[in-house]
Design a protein around this motif. Structure first.
Motif, short mmCIF file in Angstrom:
data_model
loop_
_atom_site.label_atom_id
_atom_site.label_comp_id
_atom_site.label_asym_id
_atom_site.label_seq_id
_atom_site.Cartn_x
_atom_site.Cartn_y
_atom_site.Cartn_z
N PRO A 1 58.26 35.23 18.97
CA PRO A 1 59.67 35.24 18.54
C PRO A 1 60.06 36.51 17.82
N GLU A 2 59.17 37.04 16.99
CA GLU A 2 59.42 38.29 16.28
C GLU A 2 58.19 39.18 16.45
N GLY A 3 58.41 40.48 16.44
CA GLY A 3 57.29 41.40 16.50
C GLY A 3 57.11 42.04 17.86
N PRO A 4 56.11 42.90 17.99
CA PRO A 4 55.89 43.62 19.24
C PRO A 4 55.35 42.72 20.34
N ILE A 5 55.38 43.24 21.55
CA ILE A 5 54.85 42.55 22.72
C ILE A 5 53.41 43.00 22.94
N TYR A 6 52.52 42.05 23.15
CA TYR A 6 51.12 42.35 23.46
C TYR A 6 50.81 41.85 24.86
N ILE A 7 49.80 42.46 25.48
CA ILE A 7 49.39 42.06 26.82
C ILE A 7 47.89 41.78 26.82
N PHE A 8 47.53 40.60 27.30
CA PHE A 8 46.12 40.25 27.54
C PHE A 8 45.75 40.63 28.97
N ASN A 9 44.51 41.04 29.15
CA ASN A 9 44.02 41.16 30.52
C ASN A 9 42.58 40.69 30.62
N VAL A 10 42.21 40.26 31.81
CA VAL A 10 40.83 39.93 32.14
C VAL A 10 40.49 40.70 33.41
N SER A 11 39.26 41.19 33.51
CA SER A 11 38.90 41.97 34.68
C SER A 11 37.42 41.81 34.99
N VAL A 12 37.10 42.10 36.25
CA VAL A 12 35.72 42.08 36.70
C VAL A 12 35.52 43.21 37.70
N THR A 13 34.32 43.72 37.74
CA THR A 13 33.92 44.62 38.81
C THR A 13 33.21 43.76 39.84
N THR A 14 33.79 43.63 41.03
CA THR A 14 33.30 42.65 41.99
C THR A 14 33.59 43.10 43.41
N ALA A 15 32.78 42.61 44.33
CA ALA A 15 33.03 42.83 45.76
C ALA A 15 33.84 41.69 46.36
N ALA A 16 34.13 40.66 45.57
CA ALA A 16 34.93 39.53 46.05
C ALA A 16 36.37 39.98 46.29
N SER A 17 37.10 39.21 47.05
CA SER A 17 38.49 39.55 47.36
C SER A 17 39.37 39.40 46.12
N VAL A 18 40.51 40.08 46.16
CA VAL A 18 41.47 39.97 45.06
C VAL A 18 41.94 38.53 44.94
N ARG A 19 42.19 37.88 46.05
CA ARG A 19 42.68 36.50 46.03
C ARG A 19 41.66 35.55 45.39
N ASP A 20 40.39 35.69 45.76
CA ASP A 20 39.37 34.81 45.19
C ASP A 20 39.20 35.07 43.70
N THR A 21 39.25 36.33 43.31
CA THR A 21 39.12 36.67 41.89
C THR A 21 40.30 36.14 41.10
N GLU A 22 41.48 36.24 41.68
CA GLU A 22 42.68 35.71 41.03
C GLU A 22 42.56 34.20 40.81
N GLU A 23 42.09 33.49 41.80
CA GLU A 23 41.93 32.05 41.69
C GLU A 23 40.96 31.69 40.56
N GLU A 24 39.93 32.50 40.39
CA GLU A 24 38.92 32.23 39.37
C GLU A 24 39.42 32.53 37.96
N LEU A 25 40.23 33.57 37.81
CA LEU A 25 40.53 34.08 36.47
C LEU A 25 41.91 33.72 35.93
N ARG A 26 42.84 33.28 36.78
CA ARG A 26 44.19 33.08 36.28
C ARG A 26 44.26 31.95 35.25
N GLY A 27 43.54 30.86 35.49
CA GLY A 27 43.54 29.75 34.54
C GLY A 27 43.01 30.14 33.17
N PRO A 28 41.82 30.76 33.10
CA PRO A 28 41.31 31.20 31.81
C PRO A 28 42.22 32.20 31.10
#
Length: 274
Positions: free
Chosen positions: A222-249
């Motif tokens: 409500p007040e204050g600056p905007i922050y951004i969280f990110n999660v990332s992996v170095t992987t040979a898996a597809s972007v779609r599969d990685t998205e499915e795994e990480l979006r919930g967490p």
């Protein structure tokens, strides 16, 4: 390498009568020092900041006297001095946001063996405030607190653009267009898709480095600056599969952090006392 910021924002600052021009210019000189440019002469600083060599010469001498720059007399150049590091440490140790969310970030990174970061915008870049690295594979780069990444290419930056004030977003997009004319069509479309993803699903995805997939979600309080969280992996898996795994967490981390920060906010004071 991402191009340095141009001088347009500085001219706007100098035209503001409420700001001290010498102080603003001194800050611009400190901003000129980046990883890979640890030793700069007056000419290089002038080129990076858009300031005259005479102004740079006067202000670098002042910054040396105040202990924020060191002067290498043999090379006739300057480097950042130790007190600058202490300022960064003071910011990190005194940040209530980092105190609240860092344990949540570490817990998620350790549990899933992924990288978890928190960043904030600075002009046309994103600056990591915290970075916990637990990727299952060796990363191509080591990200640490204080590191900058380009806003227009990364999940962090695109998530920020999705929630940035409209006027600021318009100015940033115009700057990116001018800086990346040959590839702007593709980048513009990717930014639009990321913004739509944030609006619809709360997060966006980017893979701007080989085999690195990152998801990012904004934390808007409500007040204050905007922050951004990110999660990332170095992987040979597809972007779609990685998205499915990480979006919930990722979204769970964002929601937990918001709940903790709201719980720690002091209640608003009432006019006139109790």
């Amino acid at each position: 390498m991402h191009p340095p910021s141009d001088s347009a924002p500085r001219r706007q600052h100098h035209e503001d009568p409420l700001l001290n021009r010498s102080l603003v210019r001194g800050v611009e000189i400190l901003r000129a020092f980046r990883p890979g440019a640890d030793l700069l002469g007056n000419g290089e600083i002038a080129e990076r900041t858009g300031l005259s060599r005479a102004t740079v010469s006067r202000l670098t001498q002042t910054l040396v006297e105040t202990g924020l720059l060191e002067h290498d007399r043999i090379r006739r150049a300057y480097r950042l001095a130790a007190p600058v590091l202490s300022l960064g440490h003071a910011m990190r140790s005194g940040s209530p946001v980092l105190h609240a969310v860092a344990p949540l970030m570490r817990a998620l990174a350790e549990k899933m063996r992924i990288n978890v970061g928190l960043a904030a915008p600075d002009r046309d870049e994103m600056v990591y405030l915290e970075s916990v690295r637990y990727n299952r594979k060796v990363a191509l780069r080591n990200v640490v607190a204080g590191q900058r990444v380009p806003m227009e290419l990364t999940s962090l930056g695109r998530a920020y653009l999705a929630v940035a004030p409209q006027g600021e977003r318009r100015a940033l997009l115009a700057k990116f267009r001018d800086a990346r004319r040959s590839e702007w069509g593709r980048i513009r479309d990717e930014i639009k898709a990321a913004m739509a993803s944030v609006e619809e699903r709360g997060y966006c995805v980017a893979s701007w480095q080989p085999e690195v997939v990152a998801l990012a979600a904004p934390l808007v309080m409500p007040e204050g600056p905007i922050y951004i969280f990110n999660v990332s992996v170095t992987t040979a898996a597809s972007v779609r599969d990685t998205e499915e795994e990480l979006r919930g967490p990722l979204l769970a981390l964002r929601d937990k952090a918001r709940a903790v920060l709201l719980a720690e906010e002091p209640p608003p004071s009432r006019a006139g006392g109790a």
